[in-house]
Design an enzyme around this catalytic site. Structure first.
Site, PDB file in Angstrom:
ATOM      1  N   ASN A  16      42.500  36.161  40.980  1.00 48.00           N
ATOM      2  CA  ASN A  16      42.583  35.901  39.532  1.00 48.00           C
ATOM      3  C   ASN A  16      42.709  37.205  38.747  1.00 48.00           C
ATOM      4  O   ASN A  16      43.425  37.258  37.745  1.00 48.00           O
ATOM      5  CB  ASN A  16      41.368  35.095  39.057  1.00 48.00           C
ATOM      6  CG  ASN A  16      41.547  33.615  39.315  1.00 48.00           C
ATOM      7  OD1 ASN A  16      42.370  32.970  38.679  1.00 48.00           O
ATOM      8  ND2 ASN A  16      40.817  33.076  40.278  1.00 48.00           N
ATOM      9  N   MET A  96      30.200  36.513  41.317  1.00 49.43           N
ATOM     10  CA  MET A  96      29.207  35.571  41.847  1.00 49.43           C
ATOM     11  C   MET A  96      27.774  36.016  41.552  1.00 49.43           C
ATOM     12  O   MET A  96      26.950  36.106  42.461  1.00 49.43           O
ATOM     13  CB  MET A  96      29.453  35.363  43.343  1.00 49.43           C
ATOM     14  CG  MET A  96      30.794  34.729  43.640  1.00 49.43           C
ATOM     15  SD  MET A  96      31.241  33.399  42.500  1.00 49.43           S
ATOM     16  CE  MET A  96      32.131  32.298  43.560  1.00 49.43           C
ATOM     17  N   ARG A  97      27.507  36.320  40.298  1.00 48.16           N
ATOM     18  CA  ARG A  97      26.154  36.650  39.855  1.00 48.16           C
ATOM     19  C   ARG A  97      25.841  35.802  38.640  1.00 48.16           C
ATOM     20  O   ARG A  97      26.689  35.639  37.754  1.00 48.16           O
ATOM     21  CB  ARG A  97      26.056  38.116  39.407  1.00 48.16           C
ATOM     22  CG  ARG A  97      26.265  39.121  40.472  1.00 48.16           C
ATOM     23  CD  ARG A  97      25.085  39.312  41.383  1.00 48.16           C
ATOM     24  NE  ARG A  97      23.856  39.696  40.712  1.00 48.16           N
ATOM     25  CZ  ARG A  97      22.659  39.640  41.288  1.00 48.16           C
ATOM     26  NH1 ARG A  97      22.544  39.178  42.510  1.00 48.16           N
ATOM     27  NH2 ARG A  97      21.574  40.012  40.643  1.00 48.16           N
ATOM     28  N   LEU A  99      24.294  35.489  35.171  1.00 46.51           N
ATOM     29  CA  LEU A  99      23.989  36.474  34.124  1.00 46.51           C
ATOM     30  C   LEU A  99      22.783  36.011  33.311  1.00 46.51           C
ATOM     31  O   LEU A  99      22.566  34.812  33.134  1.00 46.51           O
ATOM     32  CB  LEU A  99      25.217  36.659  33.227  1.00 46.51           C
ATOM     33  CG  LEU A  99      26.422  37.265  33.977  1.00 46.51           C
ATOM     34  CD1 LEU A  99      27.715  37.025  33.220  1.00 46.51           C
ATOM     35  CD2 LEU A  99      26.208  38.755  34.230  1.00 46.51           C
ATOM     36  N   HIS A 115      36.579  28.536  36.755  1.00 46.21           N
ATOM     37  CA  HIS A 115      35.874  27.803  37.814  1.00 46.21           C
ATOM     38  C   HIS A 115      36.845  26.779  38.416  1.00 46.21           C
ATOM     39  O   HIS A 115      37.599  26.133  37.681  1.00 46.21           O
ATOM     40  CB  HIS A 115      34.648  27.100  37.220  1.00 46.21           C
ATOM     41  CG  HIS A 115      33.850  26.355  38.247  1.00 46.21           C
ATOM     42  ND1 HIS A 115      33.044  27.001  39.164  1.00 46.21           N
ATOM     43  CD2 HIS A 115      33.767  25.033  38.531  1.00 46.21           C
ATOM     44  CE1 HIS A 115      32.490  26.098  39.956  1.00 46.21           C
ATOM     45  NE2 HIS A 115      32.903  24.900  39.602  1.00 46.21           N
ATOM     46  N   ASP A 151      28.331  27.977  35.240  1.00 48.89           N
ATOM     47  CA  ASP A 151      29.564  27.191  35.139  1.00 48.89           C
ATOM     48  C   ASP A 151      29.515  26.195  33.976  1.00 48.89           C
ATOM     49  O   ASP A 151      29.987  25.051  34.090  1.00 48.89           O
ATOM     50  CB  ASP A 151      29.855  26.470  36.459  1.00 48.89           C
ATOM     51  CG  ASP A 151      30.111  27.448  37.597  1.00 48.89           C
ATOM     52  OD1 ASP A 151      30.671  28.522  37.331  1.00 48.89           O
ATOM     53  OD2 ASP A 151      29.745  27.145  38.741  1.00 48.89           O
ATOM     54  N   GLU A 180      44.970  28.162  38.802  1.00 48.53           N
ATOM     55  CA  GLU A 180      44.059  29.147  38.197  1.00 48.53           C
ATOM     56  C   GLU A 180      44.861  30.353  37.719  1.00 48.53           C
ATOM     57  O   GLU A 180      44.612  30.902  36.644  1.00 48.53           O
ATOM     58  CB  GLU A 180      43.007  29.611  39.222  1.00 48.53           C
ATOM     59  CG  GLU A 180      42.006  28.545  39.605  1.00 48.53           C
ATOM     60  CD  GLU A 180      40.899  29.080  40.530  1.00 48.53           C
ATOM     61  OE1 GLU A 180      40.367  30.162  40.263  1.00 48.53           O
ATOM     62  OE2 GLU A 180      40.576  28.390  41.516  1.00 48.53           O
TER      63      GLU A 180
HETATM   64  C1  GAR Z   1      38.182  31.425  42.214  1.00 46.89           C
HETATM   65  O1  GAR Z   1      38.586  30.216  42.809  1.00 46.89           O
HETATM   66  C2  GAR Z   1      37.299  31.150  41.019  1.00 46.89           C
HETATM   67  O2  GAR Z   1      37.676  30.001  40.308  1.00 46.89           O
HETATM   68  C3  GAR Z   1      35.941  30.965  41.675  1.00 46.89           C
HETATM   69  O3  GAR Z   1      35.909  31.975  42.653  1.00 46.89           O
HETATM   70  C4  GAR Z   1      37.226  32.203  43.129  1.00 46.89           C
HETATM   71  C5  GAR Z   1      37.511  33.676  43.081  1.00 46.89           C
HETATM   72  O4  GAR Z   1      38.731  33.972  43.681  1.00 46.89           O
HETATM   73  N1  GAR Z   1      34.873  31.069  40.745  1.00 46.89           N
HETATM   74  C6  GAR Z   1      33.770  30.336  40.811  1.00 46.89           C
HETATM   75  O5  GAR Z   1      33.539  29.537  41.689  1.00 46.89           O
HETATM   76  C7  GAR Z   1      32.783  30.551  39.661  1.00 46.89           C
HETATM   77  N2  GAR Z   1      31.713  29.623  39.746  1.00 46.89           N
HETATM   78  P1  GAR Z   1      39.475  35.334  43.396  1.00 46.89           P
HETATM   79  O6  GAR Z   1      38.468  36.452  43.723  1.00 46.89           O
HETATM   80  O7  GAR Z   1      40.623  35.353  44.358  1.00 46.89           O
HETATM   81  O8  GAR Z   1      39.897  35.358  41.961  1.00 46.89           O
END
Ligand code: GAR
Length: 222
Positions: A16, A96-97, A99, A115, A151, A180
């Site tokens: 992303n 993945m933290r 806040l 998400h 989320d 995404e």
């Molecule tokens: C993505 O699918 C994003 O939507 C998810 O982590 C992935 C990161 O991928 N986020 C969550 O689950 C947030 N709760 P990336 O590092 O390739 O962008």
């Protein structure tokens, strides 16, 4: 108008982040990546930032220990780095933290997350497995302003994808991820242009001329 300075916060592979880097490569895009910040020293996404010439910073949460005080100190370090880089908009992209409420409050209206589900369904982890187990027929992804609960927060945009017979979690994840990568740059554009914003009432308000399709992507099943 001056480009908005965006910080992208990552913990992992950073696809992303890449979609935002690619969008910012367009001269007409209203934002620039002013900082890529990771809580994980080895996050592969840092290499993407490096390749794009974007400034990177690692703030390793493990160096802060555990417990509420450590969390607050880590978030204070995040905030200080974002302020020093004069960041306008913070984009969580696989960060993945959780806040602290203090951090979320401070950056309210300037803090976005993506998400891989149609929120408010399927918050948290192992989203794709859980969607397949539940037998949902339409899945997708959401870009939202961040509120203190994980989320959660006012929704800016969503993209829908079908769940097809025979899908496993990886197949579904790949289909959602493709969207995404369209949705996040589209939503960041709207916010950076000031054509969508979080109001004091805690809802997202769009300018009248924002086409319905901009924050709502609904690709055809293929
Ligand atoms: C993505 O699918 C994003 O939507 C998810 O982590 C992935 C990161 O991928 N986020 C969550 O689950 C947030 N709760 P990336 O590092 O390739 O962008």
């Amino acid at each position: 108008m001056a480009k908005k300075k965006v910080a992208v916060l990552i913990s992992g592979r950073g696809t992303n982040l890449q979609s935002l880097i690619d969008a910012c490569a367009d001269k007409k895009y209203p934002a620039e990546i002013a900082l890529v910040l990771s809580n994980c020293p080895g996050a592969p996404g840092l290499d993407r930032a490096g390749a794009a010439g974007a400034p990177t910073l690692v703030i390793d949460h493990q160096l802060y220990g555990k417990g509420p005080q450590a969390r607050a100190a880590f978030d204070a370090a995040l905030s200080a780095a974002l302020e020093e880089a004069r960041i306008d908009l913070v984009c969580l992209a696989g960060f993945m933290r959780i806040l602290t409420p203090g951090f979320v409050e401070k950056w309210s209206g300037r803090l976005l997350n993506i998400h891989p589900s149609l929120l408010p369904s399927f918050k948290g982890l192992h989203v794709h497995e859980r969607m397949i187990e539940a037998g949902v027929k339409i899945a997708g992804c959401t870009v939202h302003f961040v509120s203190a609960e994980m989320d959660s927060g006012p929704i800016i945009g969503q993209a829908a994808v079908p769940v097809l017979p025979g899908d496993d979690a990886d197949m579904l994840a790949a289909r959602i991820l493709e969207q995404e990568h369209r949705l996040y740059p589209a939503c960041v554009k709207l916010i950076a242009e000031g054509r969508a914003r979080l109001t004091a009432r805690g809802v997202v308000e769009f300018d009248n001329d924002v086409a319905a399709g901009a924050p709502m992507l609904n690709p055809n099943p293929s």
